[in-house]
Design a protein around this motif. Structure first.
Motif, PDB file in Angstrom:
ATOM      1  N   LEU A 263     -32.382 -18.881 -56.891  1.00  0.00           N
ATOM      2  CA  LEU A 263     -32.993 -17.987 -57.889  1.00  0.00           C
ATOM      3  C   LEU A 263     -32.069 -17.050 -58.510  1.00  0.00           C
ATOM      4  O   LEU A 263     -30.835 -17.206 -58.433  1.00  0.00           O
ATOM      5  CB  LEU A 263     -33.407 -16.952 -56.433  1.00  0.00           C
ATOM      6  N   SER A 264     -32.374 -16.517 -59.679  1.00  0.00           N
ATOM      7  CA  SER A 264     -31.514 -16.085 -60.713  1.00  0.00           C
ATOM      8  C   SER A 264     -30.997 -14.819 -60.382  1.00  0.00           C
ATOM      9  O   SER A 264     -31.599 -14.048 -59.620  1.00  0.00           O
ATOM     10  CB  SER A 264     -32.355 -15.869 -62.148  1.00  0.00           C
TER      11      SER A 264
ATOM     12  N   ALA B 293     -33.515 -11.900 -60.931  1.00  0.00           N
ATOM     13  CA  ALA B 293     -34.581 -11.821 -59.878  1.00  0.00           C
ATOM     14  C   ALA B 293     -33.933 -11.332 -58.465  1.00  0.00           C
ATOM     15  O   ALA B 293     -34.379 -10.580 -58.047  1.00  0.00           O
ATOM     16  CB  ALA B 293     -35.203 -13.158 -59.668  1.00  0.00           C
TER      17      ALA B 293
ATOM     18  N   ASN C  40     -36.184 -17.226 -62.212  1.00  0.00           N
ATOM     19  CA  ASN C  40     -36.920 -16.215 -61.322  1.00  0.00           C
ATOM     20  C   ASN C  40     -38.327 -17.083 -60.795  1.00  0.00           C
ATOM     21  O   ASN C  40     -39.408 -16.796 -61.253  1.00  0.00           O
ATOM     22  CB  ASN C  40     -37.140 -15.142 -62.118  1.00  0.00           C
TER      23      ASN C  40
ATOM     24  N   LYS D  64     -37.819 -17.124 -53.076  1.00  0.00           N
ATOM     25  CA  LYS D  64     -37.425 -15.755 -52.882  1.00  0.00           C
ATOM     26  C   LYS D  64     -37.531 -15.430 -51.304  1.00  0.00           C
ATOM     27  O   LYS D  64     -37.536 -14.154 -50.791  1.00  0.00           O
ATOM     28  CB  LYS D  64     -38.453 -14.607 -53.343  1.00  0.00           C
TER      29      LYS D  64
END
Ligand SMILES: [Zn+2]
Length: 272
Positions: free
Chosen positions: A142-143, A146, A217, A222
Motif C-alpha cells: 500500500l502506498s 493511501a 493505492n 488495506k
C-alpha cells in the motif's frame, strides 16, 4: 482481546513502552502485557496461513492478452497451484479468497483473509501495463499516500477498533491508542518485509520488472492487521509474458518459486 492477539501485536515491536509514549501513572496498564510478550513458541503460530487472492473473476475478466488470455483465469490457476504447493511441499496452511470463477468485491477479499486470521494476504495479478514492452514480476504494498488516507479514515476509534477486530471496550483509551498504532505499524513493516522477500527471492529465478518493489493505492491491500502484498506475476499486455502465463507448466513453476519464497519469509524472524 486474547493473549495470543496481544502477542501477535507485540512481536517485532520491541520499543513499546519506551519513555515518551507512556505517561506516568499509565505505564502499568501498558507495560505488563507487552513486557511479557516474548516471541510466542512456534507451536502457537504454526502452521501459518497464507490467504491467496486470485485477482478479478466472474463478470470482471481483468486484463485480456493479445492471444485472448483472461487475467482472471491465470490468477485463479496460479493461486490454486500456489495453495497446493504451500500445503504439500512447504507444510503451510493456504486459503483462497475465491476457488472458482465468480466475482468478489475488493472489500470481501480482505474480509475473507481477516475472518480466517491469515498471517499474510497475497493478491495475485497479471494486469496490463501502459507500455507493451513492460514485462516481469513486481510486487506492491500500500502506498504512503493511501496509508495517510487510511490513517485518517481510521481516526474514528470505534470504527478502527471494529475493523481491527480488537475488543477495546474494557481497555483504557491510552492503551487502545497504542495497541491500534502498533497494529498498523506492525502490518506496514511486515508488508514491506514480505514484498522484499518475495521480489528478491523470486528474482533469482524469474524475470523482474524494472523497480520491482512498488507501492500503490490498492484497496485490497488495506487490511489493518494482516501484512498484504499484491504480486503482478507479469503483464498480459506483453506477448512474451502472456505466452509464459498461459503455459500450465510455467504457471506451475512460478507457483513453486513463490511457494518457496513464502515459506522462507514466514520462517524468517524479521517477518513478525
Ligand atoms: Zn489484475
Amino acid at each position: 482481546m486474547d493473549r495470543r492477539a496481544i502477542l501477535r501485536l507485540a512481536v517485532g515491536i520491541p520499543f513499546l513502552g519506551v519513555g515518551g509514549i507512556v505517561r506516568p501513572g499509565q505505564a502499568e496498564h501498558l507495560v505488563k502485557p507487552v513486557a511479557a510478550a516474548a516471541r510466542p513458541p512456534a507451536a502457537l503460530r504454526t502452521p501459518r496461513l497464507v490467504m491467496i487472492d486470485p485477482g478479478h473473476g466472474g463478470k470482471d475478466p481483468g486484463a485480456i492478452g493479445h492471444a485472448g488470455t483472461y487475467e482472471k483465469d491465470v490468477t485463479l490457476d496460479l493461486a490454486k497451484e500456489l495453495a497446493l504447493q504451500l500445503r504439500k511441499t512447504q507444510g503451510l496452511n493456504a486459503g483462497l479468497t475465491r476457488e472458482d470463477d465468480h466475482f468478489l468485491e475488493l472489500g470481501e477479499r480482505v474480509d475473507v483473509a481477516r475472518e480466517a486470521k491469515a498471517d499474510l494476504f497475497l493478491s495475485i495479478h497479471a494486469d496490463s501495463a501502459p507500455n507493451a514492452n513492460a514485462r516481469g514480476l513486481s510486487a506492491y504494498t500500500l502506498s504512503e499516500k493511501a496509508s495517510d488516507a487510511f490513517s485518517q479514515a481510521l481516526a474514528d476509534k470505534e470504527n478502527y477498533a471494529d475493523r481491527l477486530g480488537l475488543d477495546l471496550k474494557h481497555t483504557k483509551p491510552v492503551v487502545a491508542d497504542i495497541l491500534m498504532d502498533l497494529a498498523t505499524r506492525r502490518t506496514k513493516a511486515a508488508s514491506l518485509v514480505a514484498r522484499q522477500g518475495i521480489v528478491r527471492g523470486a528474482g533469482r529465478d524469474l524475470r523482474l520488472l524494472e523497480n520491482p518493489m512498488r507501492s500503490a493505492n490498492f484497496v485490497v491491500l488495506k487490511a489493518p492487521d494482516i501484512p498484504s502484498v499484491l504480486v503482478e506475476t507479469g503483464f498480459l499486455s506483453n506477448r512474451q509474458d502472456e505466452a509464459l502465463l498461459r503455459d500450465p507448466a510455467q504457471r506451475k513453476r512460478i507457483a513453486g518459486i513463490l511457494a518457496r519464497e513464502l515459506a522462507t519469509l514466514l520462517a524468517s524472524p524479521t517477518f513478525a
